[in-house]
Design an enzyme around this catalytic site. Structure first.
Site, PDB file in Angstrom:
ATOM      1  N   GLU A   1       0.833  -1.210   0.000  1.00 33.84           N
ATOM      2  CA  GLU A   1       0.000   0.000   0.000  1.00 33.84           C
ATOM      3  C   GLU A   1       0.867   1.260   0.000  1.00 33.84           C
ATOM      4  OE1 GLU A   1      -2.811  -0.633   3.233  1.00 33.84           O
ATOM      5  OE2 GLU A   1      -3.884  -2.110   1.997  1.00 33.84           O
TER       6      GLU A   1
ATOM      7  N   GLU B   1      -1.551 -10.316  -5.969  1.00 37.65           N
ATOM      8  CA  GLU B   1      -1.482 -11.125  -7.192  1.00 37.65           C
ATOM      9  C   GLU B   1      -0.658 -10.409  -8.249  1.00 37.65           C
ATOM     10  OE1 GLU B   1      -4.035 -10.062  -5.422  1.00 37.65           O
ATOM     11  OE2 GLU B   1      -5.901 -11.011  -6.048  1.00 37.65           O
TER      12      GLU B   1
ATOM     13  N   CYS C   1      -6.975  -7.559 -10.869  1.00 34.60           N
ATOM     14  CA  CYS C   1      -6.120  -8.750 -10.842  1.00 34.60           C
ATOM     15  C   CYS C   1      -6.685  -9.852 -11.746  1.00 34.60           C
ATOM     16  CB  CYS C   1      -5.935  -9.241  -9.411  1.00 34.60           C
ATOM     17  SG  CYS C   1      -4.912  -8.103  -8.452  1.00 34.60           S
TER      18      CYS C   1
HETATM   19  N1  THU Z   1      -6.106  -6.594  -2.396  1.00 36.31           N
HETATM   20  C1  THU Z   1      -5.248  -7.504  -2.947  1.00 36.31           C
HETATM   21  O1  THU Z   1      -4.044  -7.521  -2.650  1.00 36.31           O
HETATM   22  N2  THU Z   1      -5.756  -8.387  -3.856  1.00 36.31           N
HETATM   23  C2  THU Z   1      -7.074  -8.453  -4.207  1.00 36.31           C
HETATM   24  O2  THU Z   1      -7.412  -9.169  -5.132  1.00 36.31           O
HETATM   25  C3  THU Z   1      -8.063  -7.687  -3.428  1.00 36.31           C
HETATM   26  C4  THU Z   1      -7.513  -6.499  -2.738  1.00 36.31           C
HETATM   27  C5  THU Z   1      -5.574  -5.636  -1.415  1.00 36.31           C
HETATM   28  C6  THU Z   1      -5.495  -4.211  -1.886  1.00 36.31           C
HETATM   29  C7  THU Z   1      -5.478  -3.467  -0.579  1.00 36.31           C
HETATM   30  O3  THU Z   1      -4.139  -3.404  -0.094  1.00 36.31           O
HETATM   31  C8  THU Z   1      -6.285  -4.349   0.377  1.00 36.31           C
HETATM   32  O4  THU Z   1      -6.362  -5.616  -0.250  1.00 36.31           O
HETATM   33  C9  THU Z   1      -7.704  -3.837   0.664  1.00 36.31           C
HETATM   34  O5  THU Z   1      -8.358  -3.537  -0.509  1.00 36.31           O
END
Ligand code: THU
Length: 133
Positions: A47, A58, A92
């Site tokens: 983030e 992913e 993703c």
């Molecule tokens: N997130 C992922 O890493 N992969 C996904 O497919 C869904 C969302 C993460 C993005 C963010 O850091 C957190 O989950 C909340 O949205």
């Protein structure tokens, strides 16, 4: 794919959860992308204070692998601390459609090891691909 190998890939994705950089959402996601030669690439969500710059777990795994020259994939595991097997986001799913065959299995993992395996096509039916250009 043997069940032993699959469990190993699940463990890699679950282990990745500890490495996620999630100071804003506190929602870690881990991934294990497997190549056709069964090499594995681990990914986590990363983030940023500028929220839109966040990279999902992913896509981190795909970008690591593709930047190392990998283009053929056989399996993807995605893990989260969710009561049901985690649902990957739309962005993703589109990246999966770019690099994977529609039949490639994707294993989704939630808390307590609950899993669900779906194909890339099931996750993103009628995907936009190079054939549409
Ligand atoms: N997130 C992922 O890493 N992969 C996904 O497919 C869904 C969302 C993460 C993005 C963010 O850091 C957190 O989950 C909340 O949205």
């Amino acid at each position: 794919m043997s069940e032993v190998a699959k469990q190993e890939w699940i463990d890699i994705a679950v282990t990745a959860l500890e490495k996620a950089y999630v100071p804003y959402s506190h929602f870690p996601v881990g991934a294990c992308l497997v190549t056709d030669t069964e090499k594995t690439y681990q990914g986590v969500n990363i983030e940023n204070a500028s929220f839109g710059l966040t990279n999902c777990a992913e896509r981190t795994a795909f970008f690591k692998a593709v930047s190392e020259g990998e283009k053929q994939f056989s399996h993807l595991v995605i893990a989260g601390h969710t009561p049901e097997p985690i649902s990957p986001c739309g962005a993703c799913r589109q990246v999966m459609a770019e690099f994977c065959s529609p039949e490639m299995p994707v294993t989704l993992v939630g808390d307590d090891g609950v899993t669900k395996t779906m194909t890339v096509r099931e996750l993103l039916p009628y995907a936009f691909t190079e054939k549409d250009l």
